[in-house]
Design an enzyme around this catalytic site. Structure first.
Site, mmCIF file in Angstrom:
data_model
loop_
_atom_site.group_PDB
_atom_site.id
_atom_site.type_symbol
_atom_site.label_atom_id
_atom_site.label_comp_id
_atom_site.label_asym_id
_atom_site.label_seq_id
_atom_site.Cartn_x
_atom_site.Cartn_y
_atom_site.Cartn_z
ATOM 1 N N ASP A 31 0.877 -1.174 0.000
ATOM 2 C CA ASP A 31 0.000 0.000 0.000
ATOM 3 C C ASP A 31 0.922 1.234 0.000
ATOM 4 O O ASP A 31 2.113 1.111 0.336
ATOM 5 C CB ASP A 31 -0.870 -0.034 1.268
ATOM 6 C CG ASP A 31 -1.588 1.276 1.496
ATOM 7 O OD1 ASP A 31 -2.256 1.741 0.561
ATOM 8 O OD2 ASP A 31 -1.474 1.834 2.608
ATOM 9 N N ASP A 57 -0.192 5.210 0.717
ATOM 10 C CA ASP A 57 -0.448 6.280 1.681
ATOM 11 C C ASP A 57 -0.605 5.731 3.093
ATOM 12 O O ASP A 57 -1.472 4.886 3.340
ATOM 13 C CB ASP A 57 -1.701 7.062 1.270
ATOM 14 C CG ASP A 57 -1.459 7.828 -0.014
ATOM 15 O OD1 ASP A 57 -0.685 8.787 0.020
ATOM 16 O OD2 ASP A 57 -2.020 7.432 -1.053
HETATM 17 C C1 XBP Z 1 -4.981 6.414 0.026
HETATM 18 C C2 XBP Z 1 -6.098 7.182 -0.510
HETATM 19 C C3 XBP Z 1 -5.833 8.262 -1.488
HETATM 20 C C4 XBP Z 1 -5.057 9.447 -0.946
HETATM 21 C C5 XBP Z 1 -5.202 10.644 -1.834
HETATM 22 O O1 XBP Z 1 -4.857 5.261 -0.717
HETATM 23 O O2 XBP Z 1 -7.248 6.932 -0.189
HETATM 24 O O3 XBP Z 1 -7.074 8.699 -1.918
HETATM 25 O O4 XBP Z 1 -5.545 9.796 0.322
HETATM 26 O O5 XBP Z 1 -4.806 10.372 -3.138
HETATM 27 P P1 XBP Z 1 -3.916 4.000 -0.303
HETATM 28 P P2 XBP Z 1 -5.707 10.793 -4.406
HETATM 29 O O6 XBP Z 1 -3.968 3.842 1.203
HETATM 30 O O7 XBP Z 1 -4.543 2.858 -1.040
HETATM 31 O O8 XBP Z 1 -2.512 4.275 -0.788
HETATM 32 O O9 XBP Z 1 -6.106 12.205 -4.189
HETATM 33 O O10 XBP Z 1 -4.804 10.581 -5.584
HETATM 34 O O11 XBP Z 1 -6.899 9.875 -4.418
#
Ligand code: XBP
Length: 249
Positions: A8, A10
């Protein structure tokens, strides 16, 4: 036997949410001249909605200052989200979002051991590219057997699409892999794709309800302290050997 590691982004590779995406959203609000800003606490609540665009649209629906007509709200959300992604990339390139403890070590260990890795994230592809290029260099893409982002898997977590697509690209069965996640939506996506998961808690997700496919959960890949089940060494970072122990092979 772990034949591939699924990452993953973020909250897992880096703490990108509070000091990255949230700050970038606020810069976008300021630039576009809209009157609201998101506090760290409010953003934490919004994280229940996966996907930056979807999160923003959800927030706009509950704001009196936002356009009442849904087409206008969606247009504003698209404009703000695009602006946000630009500011996010600036923040990444300024070096303000370090990799979390233990991440660089585990990436390097997998590369050295020839264990393929994939990215499995709900985030936009540009955000992922900016973060990984900053930390791993221009050839970062070559270090991953598959990169699946919101561009390839538009149904956001907790939908399992991103994990299913990563498995398909790797040509592996779920039980041959292990995912590293931080957030409940990600863990649920893993469960739905039947992918075993290791949870490194993050700023916004410091705890997790018991989940069948969670092999272990702890505060950081940077050390074995505080993990359940406990790690062999509480001092050493979490490495492949430890992941194999938790995954039963
Ligand atoms: C994290 C998310 C993303 C980010 C923002 O995803 O939900 O939406 O917060 O990025 P993960 P975007 O944990 O799967 O990495 O604005 O590009 O959506």
């Amino acid at each position: 036997m772990i034949r591939a590691l699924l990452w993953d982004v973020d909250g897992t590779l880096a703490e990108t949410e509070r000091d990255g995406h949230r700050v970038a959203f606020n810069r976008a609000f300021e630039t576009a001249g809209v009157p609201w800003r998101w506090s760290a606490a409010h953003y934490g609540r919004l994280l229940e909605i996966a996907g930056g665009y979807e999160r923003l649209l959800h927030d706009l629906r509950h704001r009196d200052e936002a356009p009442a007509a849904s087409a206008a709200r969606e247009g504003l959300a698209r404009q703000l989200h695009q602006l946000k992604n630009g500011f996010y990339e600036d923040i990444v390139r300024a070096g303000e979002l370090p990799l979390r403890a233990g991440v660089a070590e585990l990436l390097a260990e997998c590369a050295a051991a020839g264990v393929p890795m994939a990215i499995a994230t709900t985030t936009s592809s540009g955000n992922v590219a900016a973060l990984l290029e900053h930390h791993l260099g221009r050839d970062w893409r070559g270090g991953f057997a598959a990169v699946v982002t919101a561009a390839e898997a538009p149904r956001k977590k907790p939908d399992p699409q991103v994990y299913q697509q990563a498995l398909m690209l790797l040509g592996l069965a779920p039980e041959e892999t292990v995912a590293i996640e931080d957030a409940p939506a990600g863990v649920l996506a893993c469960r739905r794709a039947r992918v075993p998961v290791i949870v490194a808690h993050s700023h916004y997700f410091p705890t997790l309800a018991a989940e069948a496919l969670v092999r272990a959960a702890g505060p950081s890949l940077g050390s074995g302290a505080g993990w359940r089940p406990s790690a062999e060494s509480s001092a050493a970072p979490i490495g492949l050997e430890q992941l194999r122990r938790w995954s039963g092979g």
